[in-house]
Design a protein around this motif. Structure first.
Motif, short mmCIF file in Angstrom:
data_model
loop_
_atom_site.label_atom_id
_atom_site.label_comp_id
_atom_site.label_asym_id
_atom_site.label_seq_id
_atom_site.Cartn_x
_atom_site.Cartn_y
_atom_site.Cartn_z
N GLU A 11 0.87 -1.19 0.00
CA GLU A 11 0.00 0.00 0.00
C GLU A 11 0.90 1.23 0.00
O GLU A 11 1.89 1.28 0.73
N ASP B 201 -12.55 -1.93 -7.57
CA ASP B 201 -12.82 -0.84 -8.51
C ASP B 201 -11.82 -0.79 -9.66
O ASP B 201 -12.09 -0.17 -10.68
N LEU C 45 -21.28 3.67 2.97
CA LEU C 45 -22.51 2.93 3.33
C LEU C 45 -22.40 1.53 2.73
O LEU C 45 -22.27 1.38 1.51
N ARG D 284 -11.40 10.09 3.03
CA ARG D 284 -12.08 10.14 1.73
C ARG D 284 -13.59 10.14 1.93
O ARG D 284 -14.08 9.71 2.98
#
Ligand SMILES: Cc1cc2nc3c(=O)[nH]c(=O)nc-3n(C[C@H](O)[C@H](O)[C@H](O)COP(=O)(O)OP(=O)(O)OC[C@H]3O[C@@H](n4cnc5c(N)ncnc54)[C@H](O)[C@@H]3O)c2cc1C
Length: 493
Positions: free
Chosen positions: A49, A336, A62, A57
């Motif tokens: 990472e 993503d 949710l 961010r």
């Protein structure tokens, strides 16, 4: 790369002489889940990472019930504990001031949560009791639950779980290259590490989980790039009086863009206001005053007005990217980096986590040194994952088109959609099952979408008579255009 921050020495020491079973690029939402699941399956994992410090961010706040279910399958659901996560029990849609409440579906209507072998153990598929998450609600309520949280706190928890796994080595560094041999087969990653320079690490399988702004998704194909058509401008609201407590709110209207509001903790609430362009307005405050503030429900106004006066805005582009087949030996792109949808329906983490669950079922028990067999299973994974993503992704794009209606036909569909919800019963129950991520049936979604379209046409005929009837054909064409290409991309392209 994190600058001017003190980095723990153990984050810089990874051994580059070892051949790891897996390298995971990125410790956002998906990377830690991939790494942990593999480690529990006995694989030796390196997770890289670029910045392990607390991320701030406005994304991934949710989690739909389908995401909570996936976290249970991965034995990581306690990542929502001890961060003052706020339980979510459903949605409230507000259209021109009128409200419809849509509670989440019944657990009994979905199959039992799968417990992945070796990965789920010692009760790690169950939430713990804390100040906001209660066992009786999450484990024993008859309805599904979601959860909202401050994104950074959730990521911190995922990363703590990673840190506890003895098979995982954590490394802070910027991955600058995915390493390929002359047969285009991936054998690792080159990482730029503070004090060590550029170092090559080798692995049987490299997972690209570098997220929303992925550099390495293009390894699958140069055309694998997202389309950005709109943005969200966000603010944090404090001590908000929510119109429907513990519900996500979608605020719609004929004269404004969609606004979503959900509580993240006892104090904090997120508001995201859609702007129909990838480039946000130059004077955000004036835009908010003119195009957002007048449509904010009365109860939310005091906290909204206070946040507006403070003027701390954050924005994010909203991207769309249909998944592409992972067909390169030694490489798996996921999260993503692989696949994006509109954030309106809060489905990104849910799709990514369900992909991790499926992937672990496919490859978790294979020796990664047998790279051909792993690739065969990943090819199957590409195919089997489609239904789940197709529903959430197509729903997000279709709903955004309706809710951000910028043409008379879309406005008719928008109104018809709300009126459809107002009918209640199955007209809200099936849609909320799609949104929750518990009904991965694309053809049922198509049936419901076109039922909404025909209902909208019918309402329009009732209002306008023969003129409405004549408009019907063009409205139907618009509905086909809004839905069909996306569903096609997700399922067949
Ligand atoms: C405005 C907005 C709101 C959203 N709201 C929701 C929501 O409410 N619910 C929901 O489910 N989803 C939401 N999403 C989507 C959600 O945020 C994503 O689906 C999720 O974050 C994807 O996780 P990921 O791990 O794939 O990527 P990310 O979370 O983006 O993580 C990628 C990680 O990789 C690291 N990285 C990147 N490049 C490198 C490199 N070269 N070397 C080393 N590390 C690297 C990054 O630092 C980061 O930590 C939203 C998205 C947007 C845009």
């Amino acid at each position: 790369m994190a600058e001017n921050k003190v980095v723990a020495p153990e984050l810089l020491n990874a051994d580059d002489k070892t051949t790891y079973d897996a390298i995971v690029v990125g410790a956002g939402v998906i990377g830690p889940c991939v790494a942990t699941a593999l480690a529990r399956k006995g694989k030796k994992v390196l997770i890289v990472e670029r910045d392990w410090s607390y991320p701030d961010r406005i994304v991934g706040e949710l989690m739909q019930p389908g995401g909570i279910r996936a976290l249970r399958s991965l034995g990581m659901v306690q990542s929502i504990n001890n961060i003052e996560a706020w339980p979510v029990t459903g949605y409230t849609v507000i259209y021109n001031g009128e409200e419809v409440d849509i509670p989440y579906p019944y657990k009994a209507d979905s199959p039992a949560v799968e417990k992945l072998k070796d990965i789920v153990k010692d009760g790690n598929d169950k939430v713990l009791e804390d100040s906001t998450i209660h066992i009786k609600d999450f484990e024993y309520d008859e309805r599904e639950r979601g959860a909202a949280f401050v994104h950074g706190r959730f990521l911190d928890n995922l990363r703590k779980i990673v840190a506890k796994e003895s098979n995982i080595t954590r490394l802070q560094g910027n991955v600058v290259e995915i390493m390929k041999d002359d047969k285009n087969e991936v054998y690792g990653a080159k990482v730029d590490i503070d004090g060590r320079g550029k170092v090559v690490f080798k692995a049987h399988l490299t997972f690209v989980c570098d997220g929303i702004f992925s550099h390495f998704r293009k390894e699958l194909h140069p055309d694998h790039v997202p389309k950005v058509n709109s943005s969200f401008v966000g603010m944090a609201l404090y001590n908000t009086n929510m119109p429907a407590p513990m519900h996500g709110h979608v605020i719609l209207g004929t004269n404004h863009m969609p606004i979503i509001v959900y509580q993240l903790s006892p104090e904090e609430t997120r508001i995201l206001c859609a702007y129909n362009s990838p480039k946000i307005p130059s004077d955000i405050k004036s835009w908010m005053v003119k195009d957002v503030q007048p449509y904010i429900p009365k109860k939310l106004r005091p906290s909204f007005d206070a946040a507006l006066a403070e003027g701390k805005f954050k924005s994010m582009p909203n991207s769309y990217l249909p998944a592409r087949a992972n067909d390169i030996l030694g490489l798996c792109v996921i999260g993503d980096a692989l696949n994006m949808r509109h954030p309106l329906t809060g489905g990104g983490m849910t799709v990514g986590l369900n992909d991790v669950v499926l992937l672990m079922k496919k490859i978790g028990d294979i020796d990664f040194a047998d790279r051909e067999t792993v690739l065969d299973e990943i090819l199957d994974f590409n195919y089997e994952k489609r239904s789940y993503g197709a529903v959430i992704n197509t729903l997000s794009i279709a709903l955004y088109s309706l809710f951000a209606a910028d043409s008379p036909n879309l406005k008719v569909l928008q109104k018809g959609c709300f009126k459809y919800f107002q009918r209640g019963g199955d007209c809200v129950y099936t849609p909320i099952r799609f949104l929750s991520g518990v009904l991965p049936k694309p053809f049922v979604l198509a049936r419901v979408f076109f039922s909404v379209a025909f209902y909208a046409i019918w309402i329009n005929i009732q209002e306008k008579g023969i003129a409405g009837f004549l408009e019907g054909f063009s409205i139907l064409l618009t509905a086909i255009k809004v839905f069909t290409p996306y569903m096609y991309n997700e399922l067949l392209a």
